[in-house]
Design an enzyme around this catalytic site. Structure first.
Site, short mmCIF file in Angstrom:
data_model
loop_
_atom_site.label_atom_id
_atom_site.label_comp_id
_atom_site.label_asym_id
_atom_site.label_seq_id
_atom_site.Cartn_x
_atom_site.Cartn_y
_atom_site.Cartn_z
N TYR A 14 27.14 41.02 55.47
CA TYR A 14 25.95 40.31 54.98
C TYR A 14 25.28 39.67 56.19
O TYR A 14 25.96 39.20 57.10
CB TYR A 14 26.34 39.25 53.96
CG TYR A 14 26.87 39.84 52.67
CD1 TYR A 14 26.00 40.31 51.69
CD2 TYR A 14 28.24 39.96 52.45
CE1 TYR A 14 26.49 40.87 50.51
CE2 TYR A 14 28.73 40.52 51.27
CZ TYR A 14 27.85 40.98 50.31
OH TYR A 14 28.33 41.53 49.15
N GLN A 49 23.84 42.72 45.54
CA GLN A 49 24.23 43.43 44.35
C GLN A 49 22.97 43.92 43.63
O GLN A 49 21.93 43.96 44.27
CB GLN A 49 25.09 42.53 43.48
CG GLN A 49 26.33 42.03 44.23
CD GLN A 49 27.36 41.34 43.35
OE1 GLN A 49 27.28 41.31 42.13
NE2 GLN A 49 28.36 40.75 43.99
N ASN A 63 35.21 40.04 44.96
CA ASN A 63 36.34 39.12 44.90
C ASN A 63 36.91 39.01 43.48
O ASN A 63 38.10 38.79 43.29
CB ASN A 63 35.90 37.73 45.38
CG ASN A 63 35.50 37.73 46.84
OD1 ASN A 63 35.85 38.62 47.60
ND2 ASN A 63 34.74 36.73 47.24
N GLU A 88 28.94 42.95 39.92
CA GLU A 88 30.21 42.21 39.87
C GLU A 88 30.18 41.22 38.71
O GLU A 88 29.12 40.69 38.36
CB GLU A 88 30.42 41.46 41.20
CG GLU A 88 31.68 40.59 41.22
CD GLU A 88 32.07 40.09 42.61
OE1 GLU A 88 31.33 40.35 43.57
OE2 GLU A 88 33.13 39.44 42.71
N ASN A 90 39.65 45.16 47.14
CA ASN A 90 38.44 44.58 47.73
C ASN A 90 38.80 43.56 48.81
O ASN A 90 39.60 42.65 48.57
CB ASN A 90 37.62 43.86 46.65
CG ASN A 90 36.37 43.18 47.22
OD1 ASN A 90 35.43 43.86 47.62
ND2 ASN A 90 36.38 41.85 47.28
N GLU A 91 38.22 43.72 49.98
CA GLU A 91 38.32 42.75 51.08
C GLU A 91 39.72 42.14 51.19
O GLU A 91 39.87 40.91 51.27
CB GLU A 91 37.26 41.65 50.92
CG GLU A 91 35.86 42.18 51.05
CD GLU A 91 34.77 41.12 51.12
OE1 GLU A 91 35.05 39.94 50.87
OE2 GLU A 91 33.61 41.49 51.44
N GLU A 112 29.32 47.11 50.48
CA GLU A 112 28.61 45.83 50.28
C GLU A 112 27.75 45.58 51.51
O GLU A 112 28.27 45.42 52.62
CB GLU A 112 29.60 44.66 50.11
CG GLU A 112 30.24 44.61 48.75
CD GLU A 112 31.07 43.35 48.53
OE1 GLU A 112 30.67 42.25 48.99
OE2 GLU A 112 32.13 43.46 47.88
O1 AHR Z 1 29.04 40.22 46.83
C1 AHR Z 1 29.53 38.92 46.84
C2 AHR Z 1 30.94 38.82 47.41
O2 AHR Z 1 30.89 39.10 48.79
C3 AHR Z 1 31.93 39.82 46.88
O3 AHR Z 1 32.55 39.38 45.72
C4 AHR Z 1 32.91 39.94 47.98
O4 AHR Z 1 33.53 41.20 48.03
C5 AHR Z 1 32.12 39.63 49.23
O5 AHR Z 1 32.75 38.73 50.05
#
Ligand code: AHR
Length: 547
Positions: free
Chosen positions: A279, A388, A107, A62, A207-208, A331
């Site tokens: 995450y 990432q 993001n 990213e 994305n999201e 992700e």
């Molecule tokens: O990977 C970091 C961030 O986590 C990304 O930009 C977003 O998609 C997620 O919330």
């Protein structure tokens, strides 16, 4: 004790596991049965989950922090090639063999104008990047990314801006990248020095978009209609492209599952897959700071996969569609330390130090668990991206002169190197430990049993090789894993390594890069029955030649 004896014993003791099943334990979902004694499994390649799609072990780059600028791209570095790409980074990423790379966000993408990042570099604007409050000089854009992908031998997975961006510019992006010639946007690409189309096969539809933090965040049905509109227009350019709709960004979202259902009710017929993100962390709210609970979190990932797959199947049934969607877990990682305050605020600077999570041994063990889960669910999850790849929540970190391998590099590298061919459908028996819901965030609050041993096996018939990936969650003791090989039979141990240590919180630094690294593990003799002795707190791999 024979396998059949132990099975009988297990059935006699069904009280425990029967109760677990009745209360909806996740054990049966992962093909695990609680039983006394060493963990054991029968290996038979006739029973398999999938022919492994290697995109299961993708990654993510990213425009964030030091990932691109001073990471992938640093023209002033003596290590840079003539395009400004760091050659040491290229060597590391190429060496890993990452099959697919998601780009440019995250993001970031929801405010990104891809046109700013193409054409003569001197004319590209520096803009204020609003997702991370950073400066974006646009010196690295789509064409540079595609060139870099070719150098590291990976396939691009590009994302559209469906936040501030319009359907028109999203479709123009596909035309710019993929149409050979004779149209406005393909001509522009050619004028930028790229006569050949990039032939990008896979695209994320935003994305999201469920997240209030996302630029252009909108209600599910609005997003679903926008995604459908974009997809429908893209299908005119190329009906075979793989299009991934935005699913829920987290299991704690108040709209979790409802978002996915509503989005799919709007765009199911036009998309191929839906995304999952998550995450994980060892925090008071998620685990009660318990490493034993933390090491079970890949089973939470597994549950999320089942839940989203159920929504897909529900909508498929509702629409009486012949098409079954696949999942893109694009992700996933451990991320909980560099997550607030200065770690997420670029303060309008170029290449700020953001999300620079330092990974320890227990993180690496859980990454191994996630790999096992992704393999187990590979009949449904075709694409997944470790988020990432560089500097930002990443296995690889740069300083001015070198690249450091963080602890999580190793399990990821093993999956890429060794997991090939068919992913087997194993039924595993063994001992478990209890985890408790009390005090934990709702989406991680479970009273359940967790297997001490988590194992995944792949068999590559063509090259006559098998790979066994083994997590020992027991924090105190060595544990045995007995594998009964029906078909194929291992004839030789080619490699056997483990990642372990006495300190779960140990981590690598540029000064001490060898704190968490694999070491050789004594393997059992190759044959029809193999008993692995797995150190406490370990993730191990064995590569076997088969007859
Ligand atoms: O990977 C970091 C961030 O986590 C990304 O930009 C977003 O998609 C997620 O919330």
């Amino acid at each position: 004790m024979s396998f059949i004896d132990s099975r009988r014993r297990f059935l006699r003791a069904l009280g425990t596991s029967g109760a677990a099943l009745a209360s909806g334990s996740w054990l049966s979902r992962i093909g695990f049965a609680a039983a006394a004694g060493p963990a054991r499994a029968v290996v038979n390649q006739a029973r398999y989950r999938s022919d492994l799609d290697r995109r299961l072990f993708g990654a993510f780059l990213e425009h964030l922090g030091r990932a691109v600028y001073t990471g992938v791209y640093e023209p002033t570095s003596p290590l840079a090639d003539r395009q400004g790409f760091r050659t040491d980074v290229i060597a590391q990423v190429k060496g890993l063999g990452v099959p697919v790379m998601r780009y440019p966000g995250g993001n970031f993408v929801s405010g990104y104008n891809w046109l700013d990042g193409v054409g003569p570099k001197a004319q590209r604007p520096t803009v204020l990047e609003r997702a991370w409050n950073s400066l974006e000089p646009n010196q690295f854009g789509t064409n540079e990314f595609i060139d870099w992908c070719r150098l590291v031998n990976t396939d691009p997975l590009l994302a559209f801006n469906l936040g501030t961006g319009t359907p028109e510019m999203a479709v123009a992006y596909v035309e710019y990248c993929n149409v050979d010639s004779g149209t406005k946007w393909s001509a522009l690409r050619r004028s930028h020095g790229y006569a050949e189309p990039h032939r990008v096969r896979q695209w994320c539809l935003g994305n999201e978009m469920d997240g209030p933090w996302q630029m252009g965040h909108m209600p599910a049905r609005d997003y679903g209609r926008k995604a459908r509109d974009v997809a429908r227009q893209i299908r005119v350019i190329d009906s075979t492209l793989q299009l991934i709709a935005c699913g829920s960004s987290n299991t704690i979202m108040p709209t979790y599952l409802v978002w996915d259902r509503e989005v799919l009710e709007e765009c199911y017929d036009q998309v191929d897959a839906i995304s999952l993100h998550n995450y994980y962390g060892n925090t008071p709210a998620l685990t009660g700071n318990s490493s034993a609970r933390f090491l079970a979190m890949n089973l939470d990932m597994e549950r999320q996969i089942h839940e989203i797959a159920a929504v897909c199947d529900y909508v498929q049934g509702l629409l009486k569609s012949p098409k079954r969607l696949w999942l893109s877990f694009d992700e996933w990682n451990v991320w909980y330390r560099a997550r607030n305050g200065p770690a997420v605020d670029g303060k309008r600077t170029l290449a700020p130090k953001l999300l620079e999570e330092v990974y320890n041994l227990e993180d690496a063990l859980l990454i191994g668990g996630f790999i096992n889960t992704l393999l187990r669910q590979s009949d449904r999850v075709r694409v997944a991206c470790l988020a990432q790849i560089l500097n930002v929540i990443a296995p690889l970190v740069t300083n001015a002169t070198s690249v450091l391998r963080q602890s999580i590099y190793y399990p990821y590298a093993w999956a890429l190197k060794y997991a090939r061919g068919r992913v087997l459908d194993l039924t595993v028996e063994g001992e478990t430990y209890a985890i408790a819901a009390t005090g934990l965030r709702a989406d991680f609050a479970r009273d359940d049993q967790v297997p001490f041993i988590d194992v995944a096996v792949t068999v590559d018939q063509q090259n006559k090789q098998a790979c066994v990936l083994m997590l020992n969650r027991d924090l105190e003791s060595e544990r045995e894993l007995v594998l009964d090989w029906r078909d194929p039979t291992p004839s030789r141990v080619v490699a056997c390594e483990t990642l372990t240590g006495s300190d779960l919180k140990a981590f690598n630094t540029f000064e001490r890069p060898q704190q968490v690294v694999p070491r050789p593990l004594d393997p059992p003799a190759a044959g029809a029955r193999m008993t692995f002795k797995l150190p406490p707190r370990s993730y191990s791999v064995a590569q076997l030649a088969t007859s």
